[in-house]
Scaffold this motif. Sequence first.
Motif, PDB file in Angstrom:
ATOM      1  N   LYS A 136       0.811  -1.217   0.000  1.00 27.61           N
ATOM      2  CA  LYS A 136       0.000   0.000   0.000  1.00 27.61           C
ATOM      3  C   LYS A 136       0.848   1.272   0.000  1.00 27.61           C
ATOM      4  CE  LYS A 136      -3.806  -2.267  -0.077  1.00 27.61           C
ATOM      5  NZ  LYS A 136      -4.762  -2.327   1.033  1.00 27.61           N
ATOM      6  N   ASN A 137       2.163   1.140   0.197  1.00 23.45           N
ATOM      7  CA  ASN A 137       3.050   2.296   0.090  1.00 23.45           C
ATOM      8  C   ASN A 137       3.451   2.575  -1.359  1.00 23.45           C
ATOM      9  OD1 ASN A 137       3.197   2.862   2.900  1.00 23.45           O
ATOM     10  ND2 ASN A 137       4.633   1.142   3.149  1.00 23.45           N
ATOM     11  N   ASP A 138       3.124   1.651  -2.246  1.00 23.64           N
ATOM     12  CA  ASP A 138       3.366   1.840  -3.673  1.00 23.64           C
ATOM     13  C   ASP A 138       2.232   2.700  -4.218  1.00 23.64           C
ATOM     14  OD1 ASP A 138       3.389   1.591  -6.471  1.00 23.64           O
ATOM     15  OD2 ASP A 138       4.340  -0.369  -6.372  1.00 23.64           O
ATOM     16  N   ILE A 139       2.528   3.962  -4.555  1.00 22.65           N
ATOM     17  CA  ILE A 139       1.476   4.921  -4.915  1.00 22.65           C
ATOM     18  C   ILE A 139       0.749   4.486  -6.178  1.00 22.65           C
ATOM     19  CG2 ILE A 139       3.043   6.415  -6.221  1.00 22.65           C
ATOM     20  CD1 ILE A 139       0.068   7.531  -4.055  1.00 22.65           C
ATOM     21  N   LYS A 142      -1.638   1.751  -5.101  1.00 25.13           N
ATOM     22  CA  LYS A 142      -2.684   2.321  -4.246  1.00 25.13           C
ATOM     23  C   LYS A 142      -3.723   3.068  -5.078  1.00 25.13           C
ATOM     24  CE  LYS A 142      -3.314   5.624  -0.444  1.00 25.13           C
ATOM     25  NZ  LYS A 142      -2.619   6.572   0.471  1.00 25.13           N
ATOM     26  N   LYS A 143      -3.273   3.893  -6.027  1.00 26.51           N
ATOM     27  CA  LYS A 143      -4.202   4.663  -6.854  1.00 26.51           C
ATOM     28  C   LYS A 143      -5.009   3.751  -7.768  1.00 26.51           C
ATOM     29  CE  LYS A 143      -3.385   8.767  -5.321  1.00 26.51           C
ATOM     30  NZ  LYS A 143      -4.453   9.542  -4.637  1.00 26.51           N
ATOM     31  N   GLU A 146      -7.824   2.501  -5.836  1.00 31.88           N
ATOM     32  CA  GLU A 146      -8.818   3.545  -5.561  1.00 31.88           C
ATOM     33  C   GLU A 146      -9.794   3.714  -6.721  1.00 31.88           C
ATOM     34  OE1 GLU A 146      -7.008   7.233  -4.539  1.00 31.88           O
ATOM     35  OE2 GLU A 146      -6.041   6.453  -2.724  1.00 31.88           O
TER      36      GLU A 146
END
Length: 428
Positions: A136-139, A142-143, A146
């Motif tokens: 979840k620290n991988d942007i 994560k996006k 979303e």
Amino acid sequence: MNVFIKYFVSVLCVKCVFGLNEGDPCMANNDAGVCKILEDCDYAVKLLTIDEKKPPMCRWKGSTRIVCCPLQDRSYNVGAFRSYFGGSNNGVLRSQDMTCRYDGSLPILCCQNVAEAPPPAEPVGCPPLQLPTGDKNDIAFKKCLEYQRYVNVCVSSDSNPDSYVREDTCGVESFGDRITGGTPAQRNEFPHMALLGCRNTVNTGLGPVVWVAGGSLISDRFILTAGHVLSHRDYGLLRYALLGATNKSEARDGLLFNIIRFIPHKLYQKNEKKHDIALLELDRRVEFSEFIRPACLPSPAIPITTDRILAGWGKTGELGNSESEILMKVTVPEFDYESYCKPFFSQTADNLFDKETMLCAAGGKDDNKDSCQGDSGGPMMTYARDIHCSYVVRGIVSFGPRCGAGVPGVYTNVQYYMSWIQSVVWPK
């Protein structure tokens, strides 16, 4: 004899500068321009009336002055505050608190930067999304997760308006392993596709906007495209981005945005092939829906399939006289440089291909499926294997010898630039 030669050359030079007709291309202070009647060129009028300077001339036509009008709007280089805005992004200066715009005349328009409200939360009681686990620290990962709420949309149940269900709005009938040689795209098949346009400054009869390139929406503010499409040879800088439309002639079906900032990669040089990548900032936040939502970016946490898909509004063949009015798609192979592509590029004088920053695809031996003129800046996509109905932008249409002629095209390798992209789009 030398005096005669000098006189003859001088006459020729005067003819070159002052013998152009209305509509002819010209150069205005090192900028590409077109010859126009003075009154039709806002920049020339301001230069004459505000700075009291002679605008660059094409010729006199009787008592009518024909001037060289820059294709790019240079009005911010005129007037009392030109020194402050001369190095700005098209007359726009931004600070942490304010954004100021100047068009050569007073007053300067400054507005306070107001934080926009985040997208509304889903109603309480929506079923949880079925999402893969990962870093979840991988942007980028994560996006990509979303955006799933705009694929599997939370809606009221038909049987009970107070309860909610997930409705799959994916615009692809079979999402799995499966423009020249292409077929029309469905209405919401590529919700990240952006059509990029310039202001029609040369009266071509194509309407107020001329659509010249493609791009990929990657966030609620930014479009990813190629560096070489930021400025068009005939129409100047990109001005507009159209999202959510598949037909150029039905632009009102989509949402039109103004482009307020151009961010080419710091190593990109105009008219060169390497580092052909850029970001465009839009004038307002994009509200996502089933028809408009970002594509995913490459990440080790997002496994991809072997498919490579191109989409765009460009020419449908090398000999085509016009570009496609509708969004076209095609599936192409990606090639290994050493085993297939090297012979096409290693023989050139400057060996254009760079294995780290570029990808080689399309233009296969046995078909004519390819990207073409007008597709530049658009994505070469693949499917996210474990994230439903999600495309990953693997490459950006950059350049190629000939489209649809069995010669591979070259695409900017997005993975190589991920750190730069994230530092601009998600700086925090």
